[in-house]
Design a protein around this motif. Structure first.
Motif, PDB file in Angstrom:
ATOM      1  N   ASN A   1       0.853  -1.145   0.025  1.00 31.56           N
ATOM      2  CA  ASN A   1      -0.129   0.127  -0.096  1.00 31.56           C
ATOM      3  C   ASN A   1       0.907   1.224  -0.133  1.00 31.56           C
ATOM      4  OD1 ASN A   1      -2.330  -1.645   0.289  1.00 31.56           O
ATOM      5  ND2 ASN A   1      -2.188  -1.442   2.292  1.00 31.56           N
TER       6      ASN A   1
ATOM      7  N   THR B   1      -3.815   0.824  -3.110  1.00 28.67           N
ATOM      8  CA  THR B   1      -4.432   0.903  -1.840  1.00 28.67           C
ATOM      9  C   THR B   1      -5.239  -0.392  -1.684  1.00 28.67           C
ATOM     10  OG1 THR B   1      -6.366   1.737  -3.033  1.00 28.67           O
ATOM     11  CG2 THR B   1      -4.835   3.301  -1.985  1.00 28.67           C
ATOM     12  N   ASN B   2      -5.067  -0.844  -0.580  1.00 29.19           N
ATOM     13  CA  ASN B   2      -5.866  -2.418  -0.072  1.00 29.19           C
ATOM     14  C   ASN B   2      -5.441  -3.399  -0.975  1.00 29.19           C
ATOM     15  OD1 ASN B   2      -7.089  -0.827   2.206  1.00 29.19           O
ATOM     16  ND2 ASN B   2      -8.695  -0.217   0.307  1.00 29.19           N
TER      17      ASN B   2
END
Length: 441
Positions: free
Chosen positions: A310, A329-330
């Protein structure tokens, strides 16, 4: 009032026309091709007769309807344009004159643009899936539904008015779409120049933030986690395109990243026991469909080096998407990134979302285009990326900027969705009018 529609055979409106000729070895001929999916009739190229194997061919004549025996079911048909009058065609093509006593030729053009005409060609094609050919007898026997001849001219006149109105509407919608693009660019430009959100003189200045970033990088070098890089060139006064607010600084992209490096080189694998390998093609519209990302074989040591985390930012280094960036992200699964991507690992001292805004701004794109346009395929490398100049605001300013940009981009997305909806509805209306013109009711 009930409409009086007529049911005709295709053979009632198309008259076979074949102007046969024998190819002369010493003459240069124009050849015709018909593109799939209603893309029309085009010049295939020029050849001397001695280069043409099949000597018995035919002339194409302007205004004739031509279709491919092989690909008519895939929309390979159209009207021969003026510039291809007298070009030659093989026996794989059929040509017809339109019987204008039964059907207005402009109405015929509209008829052939409809899915129903594709169905006619498909029904008249026989054979196995990859060897289907159109049967002329079956094709001419198919039925079509058209308005009475005395109503056709009036319909065409009415339809042309609607087309003009549609063109005006689409032009306006394109203008709106262009304005939204300019609005996005203006928002991003203001974001990275200190004009988007109010400034607070009590914020810790970015010059101190840069010192923190340098200290963090030095710690990572001493710990053996990253290598010491070559010194980044100092920014000259004439490289700074505008003045910044107090507390902001100009710096190079490499100064705020702990590492910038290329991806892993490997073949895509189907094994589900291996990590996934994210490629340029897997990133579409700033999103990744992780279900379709392939796997790859990689050693444990290499996995440590290339594993995605991330906050990583990936940049396409070549091709049509050169310079496009994607913020991780994620990350849902253990993954690495492919060699045609460059990874930026932002310092923990900055907001990676602000850095992503910088990589979408006109400031970034102007520099990247100048550096990426070479004699061959556009590309960027790690060095050229690290030397790009960017603006760095105080950390708390970065967060305010991110929040404001996200808010404004939601508004832009909403405006864009309305434009797309209007364009779709305009197209649907025209298709509905055409569909009704060729259906009895």
């Amino acid at each position: 009032m009930e409409r009086r529609m007529r049911k005709l055979r295709v053979g009632d409106v198309l008259v076979k026309s074949r102007d046969s000729m024998t190819v002369d070895d010493e003459i240069e001929y124009r050849q015709v091709t018909v593109r799939l999916k209603h893309q029309g009739v085009y010049l295939r190229g020029y050849k001397f007769g001695k280069e043409i194997g099949t000597k018995q061919q035919s002339y194409a004549r302007v205004g004739q309807f031509i279709l491919s025996k092989i690909d008519a079911r895939n929309g390979a048909f159209g009207i021969i344009p003026d510039e291809l009058d007298g070009a030659i065609i093989t026996n794989d093509f059929l040509t017809y004159d339109v019987n204008e006593k039964e059907l207005n030729i402009e109405l015929f053009r509209l008829l052939t643009s409809q899915p129903a005409f594709d169905d006619i060609c498909n029904k008249a094609s026989t054979g196995t899936t990859n060897r289907k050919r159109l049967s002329e007898r079956e094709f001419l026997a198919q039925e079509i539904i058209v308005p009475p001849i005395e109503e056709q001219d009036a319909f065409i006149t009415h339809f042309k008015k609607l087309q003009y109105a549609q063109e005006q509407t689409l032009t306006e919608l394109q203008t709106q779409s262009d304005l939204i693009d300019k609005l996005r660019a203006s928002i991003l430009s203001d974001a990275v120049s200190g004009r988007l959100v109010p400034q607070d003189p009590t914020d810790e200045p970015a010059s101190i933030l840069l010192e923190k970033i340098r200290a963090e990088k030095e710690h990572l070098i001493k710990a053996g986690k990253i290598k010491r890089e070559k010194p980044i060139p100092v920014i000259a006064d004439d490289e700074m395109p505008y003045e910044l607010p107090n507390g902001w600084v100009w710096c190079r992209l490499g100064s705020v990243c702990n590492n910038i490096h290329y991806g892993y080189t490997a073949s895509a694998e189907l094994s589900y026991d291996e990590p996934k390998m994210l490629r340029i093609t897997d990133i579409q519209n700033n999103a990744v469909n992780w279900q379709t990302v392939p796997h790859c074989k990689i050693s444990d040591d290499e996995l440590v080096k290339y594993r995605l985390q991330n906050r990583d930012i990936l940049v396409a280094r070549t091709g049509g998407t050169v310079g496009k960036s994607f913020l991780m992200t994620n990350v849902p699964v253990q993954s690495v990134f492919a060699s045609y991507l460059i990874r930026l690992i932002p310092s923990n001292e900055i907001d990676e979302r602000y850095l992503k805004i910088v990589l979408e701004s006109p400031l970034y794109w102007k520099q990247l285009i100048e550096k990426s346009m070479g004699t061959g395929q556009p590309n960027v490398n790690g060095t050229s990326l690290s030397e790009l100049i960017i603006t760095l605001p105080p950390y708390i300013q970065q967060q305010h900027i991110v929040a404001k940009v996200e808010q404004l981009m939601v508004t832009c997305d909403s405006l864009e969705a309305e434009v797309i909806k209007s364009r779709t509805e305009t197209d649907r209306l025209m298709q509905t009018i055409l569909k009704e013109a060729f259906n009895a009711s």
